[in-house]
Design a protein around this motif. Sequence first.
Motif, PDB file in Angstrom:
ATOM      1  N   VAL A 294      -7.560  32.580  60.659  1.00  0.00           N
ATOM      2  CA  VAL A 294      -7.376  31.158  60.356  1.00  0.00           C
ATOM      3  C   VAL A 294      -8.732  30.465  60.343  1.00  0.00           C
ATOM      4  O   VAL A 294      -9.046  29.668  59.449  1.00  0.00           O
ATOM      5  N   PHE A 295      -9.565  30.779  61.337  1.00  0.00           N
ATOM      6  CA  PHE A 295     -10.902  30.190  61.413  1.00  0.00           C
ATOM      7  C   PHE A 295     -11.804  30.715  60.300  1.00  0.00           C
ATOM      8  O   PHE A 295     -12.470  29.956  59.588  1.00  0.00           O
ATOM      9  N   GLY A 296     -11.791  32.016  60.117  1.00  0.00           N
ATOM     10  CA  GLY A 296     -12.761  32.646  59.241  1.00  0.00           C
ATOM     11  C   GLY A 296     -12.544  32.387  57.767  1.00  0.00           C
ATOM     12  O   GLY A 296     -13.495  32.458  56.978  1.00  0.00           O
ATOM     13  N   ARG A 297     -11.313  32.094  57.362  1.00  0.00           N
ATOM     14  CA  ARG A 297     -11.046  31.882  55.938  1.00  0.00           C
ATOM     15  C   ARG A 297     -11.260  30.434  55.528  1.00  0.00           C
ATOM     16  O   ARG A 297     -11.316  30.123  54.341  1.00  0.00           O
ATOM     17  N   GLY A 298     -11.373  29.531  56.510  1.00  0.00           N
ATOM     18  CA  GLY A 298     -11.655  28.134  56.187  1.00  0.00           C
ATOM     19  C   GLY A 298     -10.536  27.487  55.387  1.00  0.00           C
ATOM     20  O   GLY A 298      -9.390  27.938  55.384  1.00  0.00           O
ATOM     21  N   GLY A 299     -10.880  26.430  54.686  1.00  0.00           N
ATOM     22  CA  GLY A 299      -9.904  25.745  53.848  1.00  0.00           C
ATOM     23  C   GLY A 299      -8.886  24.975  54.648  1.00  0.00           C
ATOM     24  O   GLY A 299      -9.145  24.538  55.772  1.00  0.00           O
ATOM     25  N   SER A 300      -7.703  24.819  54.102  1.00  0.00           N
ATOM     26  CA  SER A 300      -6.688  24.001  54.755  1.00  0.00           C
ATOM     27  C   SER A 300      -5.309  24.613  54.611  1.00  0.00           C
ATOM     28  O   SER A 300      -5.002  25.263  53.605  1.00  0.00           O
ATOM     29  N   LEU A 301      -4.494  24.408  55.622  1.00  0.00           N
ATOM     30  CA  LEU A 301      -3.094  24.823  55.641  1.00  0.00           C
ATOM     31  C   LEU A 301      -2.270  23.560  55.737  1.00  0.00           C
ATOM     32  O   LEU A 301      -2.335  22.837  56.733  1.00  0.00           O
ATOM     33  N   LYS A 302      -1.482  23.271  54.695  1.00  0.00           N
ATOM     34  CA  LYS A 302      -0.767  21.999  54.620  1.00  0.00           C
ATOM     35  C   LYS A 302       0.735  22.223  54.469  1.00  0.00           C
ATOM     36  O   LYS A 302       1.166  23.189  53.835  1.00  0.00           O
ATOM     37  N   SER A 303       1.500  21.306  55.027  1.00  0.00           N
ATOM     38  CA  SER A 303       2.933  21.238  54.746  1.00  0.00           C
ATOM     39  C   SER A 303       3.173  20.037  53.843  1.00  0.00           C
ATOM     40  O   SER A 303       2.558  18.979  54.027  1.00  0.00           O
ATOM     41  N   SER A 304       4.052  20.196  52.873  1.00  0.00           N
ATOM     42  CA  SER A 304       4.328  19.137  51.905  1.00  0.00           C
ATOM     43  C   SER A 304       5.688  18.524  52.190  1.00  0.00           C
ATOM     44  O   SER A 304       6.712  19.196  52.092  1.00  0.00           O
ATOM     45  N   TRP A 305       5.707  17.271  52.576  1.00  0.00           N
ATOM     46  CA  TRP A 305       6.948  16.540  52.839  1.00  0.00           C
ATOM     47  C   TRP A 305       7.341  15.796  51.577  1.00  0.00           C
ATOM     48  O   TRP A 305       6.669  14.828  51.190  1.00  0.00           O
ATOM     49  N   TYR A 306       8.417  16.256  50.918  1.00  0.00           N
ATOM     50  CA  TYR A 306       8.890  15.566  49.712  1.00  0.00           C
ATOM     51  C   TYR A 306       7.754  15.435  48.698  1.00  0.00           C
ATOM     52  O   TYR A 306       7.620  14.427  48.020  1.00  0.00           O
ATOM     53  N   GLY A 307       6.900  16.458  48.637  1.00  0.00           N
ATOM     54  CA  GLY A 307       5.769  16.400  47.720  1.00  0.00           C
ATOM     55  C   GLY A 307       4.775  15.313  48.078  1.00  0.00           C
ATOM     56  O   GLY A 307       3.968  14.899  47.242  1.00  0.00           O
ATOM     57  N   ASP A 308       4.810  14.845  49.354  1.00  0.00           N
ATOM     58  CA  ASP A 308       3.922  13.753  49.785  1.00  0.00           C
ATOM     59  C   ASP A 308       3.923  12.623  48.767  1.00  0.00           C
ATOM     60  O   ASP A 308       2.886  12.033  48.444  1.00  0.00           O
ATOM     61  N   CYS A 309       5.108  12.333  48.257  1.00  0.00           N
ATOM     62  CA  CYS A 309       5.205  11.350  47.177  1.00  0.00           C
ATOM     63  C   CYS A 309       5.383   9.931  47.718  1.00  0.00           C
ATOM     64  O   CYS A 309       5.829   9.712  48.846  1.00  0.00           O
ATOM     65  N   LEU A 310       5.034   8.988  46.887  1.00  0.00           N
ATOM     66  CA  LEU A 310       5.360   7.587  47.075  1.00  0.00           C
ATOM     67  C   LEU A 310       6.217   7.204  45.877  1.00  0.00           C
ATOM     68  O   LEU A 310       5.704   7.085  44.761  1.00  0.00           O
ATOM     69  N   PRO A 311       7.544   7.093  46.058  1.00  0.00           N
ATOM     70  CA  PRO A 311       8.422   6.911  44.901  1.00  0.00           C
ATOM     71  C   PRO A 311       8.011   5.769  43.974  1.00  0.00           C
ATOM     72  O   PRO A 311       8.060   5.915  42.746  1.00  0.00           O
ATOM     73  N   SER A 312       7.600   4.648  44.545  1.00  0.00           N
ATOM     74  CA  SER A 312       7.232   3.501  43.712  1.00  0.00           C
ATOM     75  C   SER A 312       6.043   3.807  42.815  1.00  0.00           C
ATOM     76  O   SER A 312       5.877   3.202  41.754  1.00  0.00           O
ATOM     77  N   ARG A 313       5.219   4.743  43.221  1.00  0.00           N
ATOM     78  CA  ARG A 313       4.049   5.133  42.422  1.00  0.00           C
ATOM     79  C   ARG A 313       4.347   6.330  41.533  1.00  0.00           C
ATOM     80  O   ARG A 313       4.045   6.334  40.333  1.00  0.00           O
ATOM     81  N   ASP A 314       4.955   7.359  42.101  1.00  0.00           N
ATOM     82  CA  ASP A 314       5.036   8.650  41.426  1.00  0.00           C
ATOM     83  C   ASP A 314       6.174   8.762  40.427  1.00  0.00           C
ATOM     84  O   ASP A 314       6.035   9.434  39.407  1.00  0.00           O
ATOM     85  N   PHE A 315       7.319   8.143  40.711  1.00  0.00           N
ATOM     86  CA  PHE A 315       8.449   8.279  39.786  1.00  0.00           C
ATOM     87  C   PHE A 315       8.088   7.742  38.402  1.00  0.00           C
ATOM     88  O   PHE A 315       8.312   8.396  37.384  1.00  0.00           O
ATOM     89  N   ALA A 316       7.536   6.532  38.348  1.00  0.00           N
ATOM     90  CA  ALA A 316       7.206   5.927  37.057  1.00  0.00           C
ATOM     91  C   ALA A 316       6.153   6.752  36.319  1.00  0.00           C
ATOM     92  O   ALA A 316       6.242   6.962  35.100  1.00  0.00           O
ATOM     93  N   MET A 317       5.150   7.238  37.060  1.00  0.00           N
ATOM     94  CA  MET A 317       4.093   8.033  36.440  1.00  0.00           C
ATOM     95  C   MET A 317       4.653   9.309  35.833  1.00  0.00           C
ATOM     96  O   MET A 317       4.312   9.689  34.698  1.00  0.00           O
ATOM     97  N   LEU A 318       5.533   9.985  36.570  1.00  0.00           N
ATOM     98  CA  LEU A 318       6.073  11.244  36.075  1.00  0.00           C
ATOM     99  C   LEU A 318       7.063  11.022  34.928  1.00  0.00           C
ATOM    100  O   LEU A 318       7.141  11.839  34.005  1.00  0.00           O
TER     101      LEU A 318
END
Length: 361
Positions: A294-318
């Motif tokens: 985990v240390f040696g490979r660097g970078g980031s390990l992320k969990s995505s909650w609902y695509g980390d979306c903001l509906p008011s922003r992302d729905f219209a854009m998509l």
Amino acid sequence: MAYRVQGVVVREKDAPATIETVIVPDPGPGEAVVDIITSGVCHTDLHYQQGGISDDFPFLLGHEATGRVSAVGEGVTEIAVGDRVILNWRAVCGQCRACAKGQPQYCFNTHNATQKMTLEDGTELSAALGIGAFIEKTLVAAGQCTKIDEESDAAAVGLLGCGVMAGIGAAINTGEVKRGESVAVIGCGGVGTAAIAGAQLAGATTIIAVDIDDAKLEQAKRFGATHTVNSKNEDPVAAIQALTGGFGADVVIDAVGRPETYKQAFYARDLAGRVVLVGVPTPEMQLELPLLDVFGRGGSLKSSWYGDCLPSRDFAMLIDQYKLGRLDLDGFVTERVGLGDVEASFAKMGDGTVLRSVVEL
């Protein structure tokens, strides 16, 4: 005046989904009643039926929905009767510590309706993801309604309410895929396929689809996959590395959510690359990784909650990208069914023969 409508309910763990009469109250302050137009049959609904989300039975299933606002409660100003909306399960509170930091896409205190819908005998229903959309009318918090245009196909854009948004957002928002990067997606169901579409939309040039089903891999090409790997027949880590100059992908998205697939994602990324977990694990699953790796490979390990979306922003854009022909939301709609077909749609989901069944009312 309360409404008596028909909805799809599961009364206890592993019980069949049945159509029941549901009592929907008039909207109170901050609430809205929405006439459902479409609702996608999402794997999360099956998880509810199987008791994998909670044991708060009975559940009113359905959450990936479009509808039309038919009544609003006191103090509701952001939507009006007659508005066409997508329902979402991230009604931003504006006051929690995430919102206070300017990160409403992580809102820790999202709103649901205060009142409960009930069965005829008064038994309170738990609405799936605070929505409950396999029903003729549902009660939600007004903030769960995102206004959309009248032109787009409701069945297609409604999928932004959950699974398609989760996948696209895992690539664009959580994974922050950039133009020219390489992306691998492990698991090519609805969410994984949406992640592939999101990677293409973000400008990735190498997009590797990984699954154990050749039909799903072939389908992934339609949504932007440039390469495919059948992990039943070959080691996906080695295959992804071979397709990325021996280094691994810049971003690897685990759309399955199992320890085995997460480890594949972890080791299939390049040094300083990003891993995104968007597949939902079950409570008993445990993950073991050498901490030095985990240390040696660097970078980031992320969990995505609902695509980390903001509906008011992302729905219209998509939806704009869909209307411009850059995002094939129509392709996610495999079949259109009725309220009485939900149980059969669950079976098809298990067979892997559909991306999305969509209930139309």
